[in-house]
Design an enzyme around this catalytic site. Structure first.
Site, PDB file in Angstrom:
ATOM      1  N   GLY A   1      51.358   4.962  47.798  1.00 59.75           N
ATOM      2  CA  GLY A   1      51.190   4.618  49.207  1.00 59.75           C
ATOM      3  C   GLY A   1      52.347   5.026  50.099  1.00 59.75           C
ATOM      4  O   GLY A   1      52.377   4.664  51.276  1.00 59.75           O
ATOM      5  N   GLN A   2      53.311   5.797  49.555  1.00 60.69           N
ATOM      6  CA  GLN A   2      54.439   6.220  50.397  1.00 60.69           C
ATOM      7  C   GLN A   2      53.969   7.234  51.430  1.00 60.69           C
ATOM      8  O   GLN A   2      53.411   8.275  51.078  1.00 60.69           O
ATOM      9  CB  GLN A   2      55.550   6.839  49.528  1.00 60.69           C
ATOM     10  CG  GLN A   2      56.770   7.236  50.348  1.00 60.69           C
ATOM     11  CD  GLN A   2      57.933   7.735  49.487  1.00 60.69           C
ATOM     12  OE1 GLN A   2      57.807   7.881  48.268  1.00 60.69           O
ATOM     13  NE2 GLN A   2      59.058   7.997  50.114  1.00 60.69           N
TER      14      GLN A   2
ATOM     15  N   VAL B   1      56.089   7.897  54.446  1.00 66.30           N
ATOM     16  CA  VAL B   1      57.279   8.547  54.998  1.00 66.30           C
ATOM     17  C   VAL B   1      58.146   9.002  53.831  1.00 66.30           C
ATOM     18  O   VAL B   1      58.561   8.187  52.993  1.00 66.30           O
ATOM     19  CB  VAL B   1      58.062   7.592  55.923  1.00 66.30           C
ATOM     20  CG1 VAL B   1      59.344   8.268  56.408  1.00 66.30           C
ATOM     21  CG2 VAL B   1      57.200   7.165  57.110  1.00 66.30           C
TER      22      VAL B   1
ATOM     23  N   HIS C   1      62.665   4.152  51.288  1.00 63.09           N
ATOM     24  CA  HIS C   1      62.877   2.945  52.084  1.00 63.09           C
ATOM     25  C   HIS C   1      62.382   1.728  51.321  1.00 63.09           C
ATOM     26  O   HIS C   1      61.390   1.789  50.610  1.00 63.09           O
ATOM     27  CB  HIS C   1      62.165   3.028  53.441  1.00 63.09           C
ATOM     28  CG  HIS C   1      60.731   3.454  53.355  1.00 63.09           C
ATOM     29  ND1 HIS C   1      60.348   4.758  53.106  1.00 63.09           N
ATOM     30  CD2 HIS C   1      59.580   2.750  53.472  1.00 63.09           C
ATOM     31  CE1 HIS C   1      59.033   4.836  53.091  1.00 63.09           C
ATOM     32  NE2 HIS C   1      58.544   3.625  53.294  1.00 63.09           N
TER      33      HIS C   1
ATOM     34  N   HIS D   1      60.915  -1.967  51.756  1.00 59.66           N
ATOM     35  CA  HIS D   1      60.288  -2.899  52.695  1.00 59.66           C
ATOM     36  C   HIS D   1      60.777  -4.314  52.399  1.00 59.66           C
ATOM     37  O   HIS D   1      60.739  -4.752  51.242  1.00 59.66           O
ATOM     38  CB  HIS D   1      58.770  -2.909  52.519  1.00 59.66           C
ATOM     39  CG  HIS D   1      58.066  -1.646  52.916  1.00 59.66           C
ATOM     40  ND1 HIS D   1      57.451  -1.501  54.145  1.00 59.66           N
ATOM     41  CD2 HIS D   1      57.864  -0.473  52.257  1.00 59.66           C
ATOM     42  CE1 HIS D   1      56.891  -0.289  54.219  1.00 59.66           C
ATOM     43  NE2 HIS D   1      57.126   0.349  53.074  1.00 59.66           N
TER      44      HIS D   1
HETATM   45  P1  AMP Z   1      55.417   3.696  53.483  1.00 58.79           P
HETATM   46  O1  AMP Z   1      53.924   3.650  53.439  1.00 58.79           O
HETATM   47  O2  AMP Z   1      56.073   2.869  52.415  1.00 58.79           O
HETATM   48  O3  AMP Z   1      55.942   5.134  53.539  1.00 58.79           O
HETATM   49  O4  AMP Z   1      55.825   2.977  54.829  1.00 58.79           O
HETATM   50  C1  AMP Z   1      56.258   3.639  55.972  1.00 58.79           C
HETATM   51  C2  AMP Z   1      56.542   2.583  57.010  1.00 58.79           C
HETATM   52  O5  AMP Z   1      57.229   3.197  58.080  1.00 58.79           O
HETATM   53  C3  AMP Z   1      55.275   1.942  57.590  1.00 58.79           C
HETATM   54  O6  AMP Z   1      55.331   0.535  57.370  1.00 58.79           O
HETATM   55  C4  AMP Z   1      55.345   2.311  59.062  1.00 58.79           C
HETATM   56  O7  AMP Z   1      54.878   1.283  59.901  1.00 58.79           O
HETATM   57  C5  AMP Z   1      56.826   2.574  59.262  1.00 58.79           C
HETATM   58  N1  AMP Z   1      57.142   3.459  60.362  1.00 58.79           N
HETATM   59  C6  AMP Z   1      56.611   4.680  60.604  1.00 58.79           C
HETATM   60  N2  AMP Z   1      57.146   5.210  61.719  1.00 58.79           N
HETATM   61  C7  AMP Z   1      58.046   4.289  62.183  1.00 58.79           C
HETATM   62  C8  AMP Z   1      58.935   4.241  63.311  1.00 58.79           C
HETATM   63  N3  AMP Z   1      58.996   5.244  64.200  1.00 58.79           N
HETATM   64  N4  AMP Z   1      59.717   3.143  63.459  1.00 58.79           N
HETATM   65  C9  AMP Z   1      59.666   2.134  62.569  1.00 58.79           C
HETATM   66  N5  AMP Z   1      58.836   2.119  61.508  1.00 58.79           N
HETATM   67  C10 AMP Z   1      58.045   3.183  61.310  1.00 58.79           C
END
Ligand code: AMP
Length: 142
Positions: free
Chosen positions: A93-94, A96, A100, A102
């Protein structure tokens, strides 16, 4: 040079974000689409994609930051607990491609599940099969 990730752009101040913590190697900011109030992302400043890509000392810095931040986050929103986790790879589910962690504040009766609800169907393995997998893992660690 590859494009900076959205998280690098937040850290650099090129994209608006709510940064709550910063060290030489780590930053933390509020998730723009919070699962619960206070949902925070803790990231290495260098854009390593997955946990395995980051040097051990950076991983230490990230998790020390998680340790420091999680009580402050919970207190700030009067939470009862937190779910802390990494979607480590696209199949998990990544979305970005910048490592990181959560930190998701949790509340009694919030209706959410535990990490045990992260997969669609639970594995059906007997103890021998679990042991074989354990051996395979151990063999890769020398
Ligand atoms: P993941 O699915 O673990 O890659 O989570 C990526 C997270 O990044 C999601 O919870 C998004 O809501 C968060 N996200 C994406 N863009 C931004 C942004 N510009 N500022 C803060 N959070 C973000």
């Amino acid at each position: 040079m590859s494009e900076p990730t959205i998280f690098e752009r937040i850290i650099e101040g090129d994209v608006p974000g709510h940064i709550v913590y910063e060290t030489e190697t780590v930053a933390a900011f509020l998730d723009a689409n919070p699962l619960t109030p206070g949902h925070t992302l803790v990231v290495p400043k260098e854009p390593y994609t997955r946990l395995r890509d980051a040097p051990p000392e950076v991983v230490t810095d990230v998790f020390e930051a998680v340790r420091t931040l999680s009580p402050a986050i919970e207190d700030a929103v009067d939470a009862d607990a937190a779910t802390i986790g990494v979607n480590d790879g696209t199949a998990a589910g990544q979305e970005v491609s910048h490592l990181h962690v959560h930190v998701v504040p949790r509340f009694e009766g919030d209706g959410g599940g535990s990490i045990h609800t992260a997969v669609g169907s639970v594995a059906d393995l007997d103890d021998d099969e679990i042991g074989e997998i354990g051996s395979e893992i151990a063999a890769r660690l020398g």
